[in-house]
Write a protein that holds these residues in place. Structure first.
Motif, PDB file in Angstrom:
ATOM      1  N   TRP A 150      -8.433   3.593   2.993  1.00 18.07           N
ATOM      2  CA  TRP A 150      -9.872   4.214   2.571  1.00 18.07           C
ATOM      3  C   TRP A 150      -9.722   4.794   1.305  1.00 18.07           C
ATOM      4  O   TRP A 150     -10.630   4.610   0.434  1.00 18.07           O
ATOM      5  N   ALA A 151      -8.404   5.639   0.951  1.00 17.69           N
ATOM      6  CA  ALA A 151      -8.457   6.190  -0.505  1.00 17.69           C
ATOM      7  C   ALA A 151      -8.788   5.121  -1.588  1.00 17.69           C
ATOM      8  O   ALA A 151      -9.334   5.487  -2.384  1.00 17.69           O
ATOM      9  N   LYS A 152      -7.936   3.986  -1.484  1.00 22.30           N
ATOM     10  CA  LYS A 152      -8.259   2.821  -2.433  1.00 22.30           C
ATOM     11  C   LYS A 152      -9.691   2.334  -2.554  1.00 22.30           C
ATOM     12  O   LYS A 152     -10.182   2.106  -3.553  1.00 22.30           O
ATOM     13  N   VAL A 153     -10.258   1.861  -1.254  1.00 20.19           N
ATOM     14  CA  VAL A 153     -11.320   1.568  -1.252  1.00 20.19           C
ATOM     15  C   VAL A 153     -12.569   2.457  -1.745  1.00 20.19           C
ATOM     16  O   VAL A 153     -13.432   2.157  -2.548  1.00 20.19           O
ATOM     17  N   SER A 154     -12.421   3.717  -1.439  1.00 18.29           N
ATOM     18  CA  SER A 154     -13.370   4.559  -1.634  1.00 18.29           C
ATOM     19  C   SER A 154     -13.518   4.879  -3.269  1.00 18.29           C
ATOM     20  O   SER A 154     -14.223   4.907  -4.173  1.00 18.29           O
ATOM     21  N   SER A 155     -11.945   4.803  -4.024  1.00 12.57           N
ATOM     22  CA  SER A 155     -11.731   5.123  -5.368  1.00 12.57           C
ATOM     23  C   SER A 155     -12.380   3.968  -6.077  1.00 12.57           C
ATOM     24  O   SER A 155     -12.994   4.188  -6.963  1.00 12.57           O
ATOM     25  N   HIS A 156     -11.832   2.629  -5.578  1.00  9.26           N
ATOM     26  CA  HIS A 156     -12.685   1.511  -6.249  1.00  9.26           C
ATOM     27  C   HIS A 156     -14.065   1.597  -6.274  1.00  9.26           C
ATOM     28  O   HIS A 156     -14.663   0.983  -7.306  1.00  9.26           O
ATOM     29  N   TYR A 157     -14.820   1.850  -5.345  1.00  7.88           N
ATOM     30  CA  TYR A 157     -15.936   1.917  -5.110  1.00  7.88           C
ATOM     31  C   TYR A 157     -16.894   2.764  -6.260  1.00  7.88           C
ATOM     32  O   TYR A 157     -17.868   2.476  -6.760  1.00  7.88           O
TER      33      TYR A 157
END
Length: 361
Positions: free
Chosen positions: A182-189
């Motif tokens: 989630w940390a990667k997904v949210s940062s990318h978004y």
């Protein structure tokens, strides 16, 4: 016990965010503890009525938002959330029952019964709701529905700007349900959306921690782009099922300061927009103003001194009348020293019919 901690996802998120300069990170153990007072308030603390602070119109104990009830009244007790006429009468008559204050948000209270102490669901005092015009219960919304749907966590979050100590999540409710990446997904978004709130359009590139990524469906394991929405913390807290999110006064003021600087508050054309952008703690004022047909107020108005420097920030303002509503006592004092008439939400609501009537033109 040996702890194994991986920062793989955090490093991946930092890489996606692309900071201008990478900082140094050191992991150090630091013991923290919950203050004794917070533990006491979670289960209920016996107090004298005189020790409960009511300056804001709400009930506060040593900086914490609390509810208050009389344990001896058993399951027939009503819990109080504001300095209503019932509590005012108790103080005036010198009643010294065993009062209990708590910041527990479960809605269950420890009361006395013929079988000893037991937990019971109590109803909120209607006089308290009317004192605050909570959800417009004086000006259009049936109070029976407000009582029926009353949620303590939502109430505390609504008025979080009024208190220096915010309620914290309990350990048993801390499970997130997010996926491991989630940390990667949210940062990318957030990078993809240029750190801009998709609801109010405020850009938070300079204050990235104030931008969240929201799951539209509420299913936190569904990370499809169609289920994600970048939202500033203010807009996020106002989403369905997120009314428990408590923001500090400084956080809400900063969000509106950025909106103001980016030209997002200059042309609010209707009551719904005023509600959307304003601090929920002054919505009772807005319900009254809308009902009585006042002109639209300006949200997050800055009052300058004779040198042109900003001296006060008020939540609502009618510049033509030099009248406003503010939460901070310092802002109220500074605004009034510049020739304005700025009051608290509580003072306004105490005489809202005449106050609102003066703002119709």
């Amino acid at each position: 016990m040996k702890l194994s901690v991986s920062f793989k996802n955090l490093k991946a998120a930092v890489s996606v965010m692309g900071p201008e300069e990478k900082g140094l990170f050191n992991l150090a153990y630091q013991e923290t503890s919950i203050e004794k007072l917070d533990l006491e308030l979670a289960i209920g603390k016996d107090v004298e009525l005189k020790d409960v602070d009511v300056d804001s119109g709400l009930l506060s104990y040593k900086g914490r938002n609390v509810s208050l009830y009389i344990k001896a009244n058993g399951t027939s007790a009503r819990f109080h959330i504001a300095d209503c006429k019932t509590l005012q009468s108790m103080r005036a008559n010198g009643r010294f029952e065993r009062y209990v204050v708590t910041n527990d948000t479960s809605g269950e209270f420890v009361v006395s019964s013929s079988y000893g102490e037991t937990k019971a669901k109590l109803k909120v005092c209607q006089n308290c709701l009317r004192q605050l015009n909570y959800k417009g219960c004086n000006t259009g919304t049936p109070i029976s529905s407000v009582v029926q749907q009353f949620d303590m966590a939502e109430f505390f979050a609504t008025y979080s700007s009024f208190f220096p100590h915010l309620p914290s999540r309990k350990a048993e409710t801390a499970e997130t349900g997010y996926t491991e990446d989630w940390a990667k997904v949210s940062s990318h978004y957030r990078v993809e959306k240029n750190f801009e709130c998709e609801q109010c359009n405020v850009n938070l590139r300079s204050n990235r921690s104030l931008l969240h990524v929201h799951h539209i469906s509420g299913v936190k394991s569904n990370n499809k782009a169609s289920n994600l929405k970048a939202l500033c913390i203010d807009c996020h807290s106002k989403q369905p099922m997120h009314s428990h999110m408590a923001l500090s006064h400084s956080e809400r003021q900063l969000i509106n300061q950025l909106r103001q600087a980016q030209g997002l508050l200059g042309d609010l054309s209707g009551w719904q927009e005023i509600f959307d952008y304003s601090d929920p703690g002054i919505h009772g004022v807005l319900h009254a103003c809308k009902q009585f047909g006042t002109t639209l107020p300006e949200v997050a108005f800055y009052i300058a001194d004779s040198f042109g420097d900003i001296t006060a920030k008020v939540e609502l303002a009618w510049p033509k009348h030099k009248f406003g509503i503010a939460i901070s006592s310092n802002d109220i004092e500074d605004a009034n020293s510049e020739g304005w008439h700025v009051v608290t939400a509580n003072d306004f609501l105490a005489d809202y019919r005449s106050q609102a009537g003066n703002l119709r033109w």
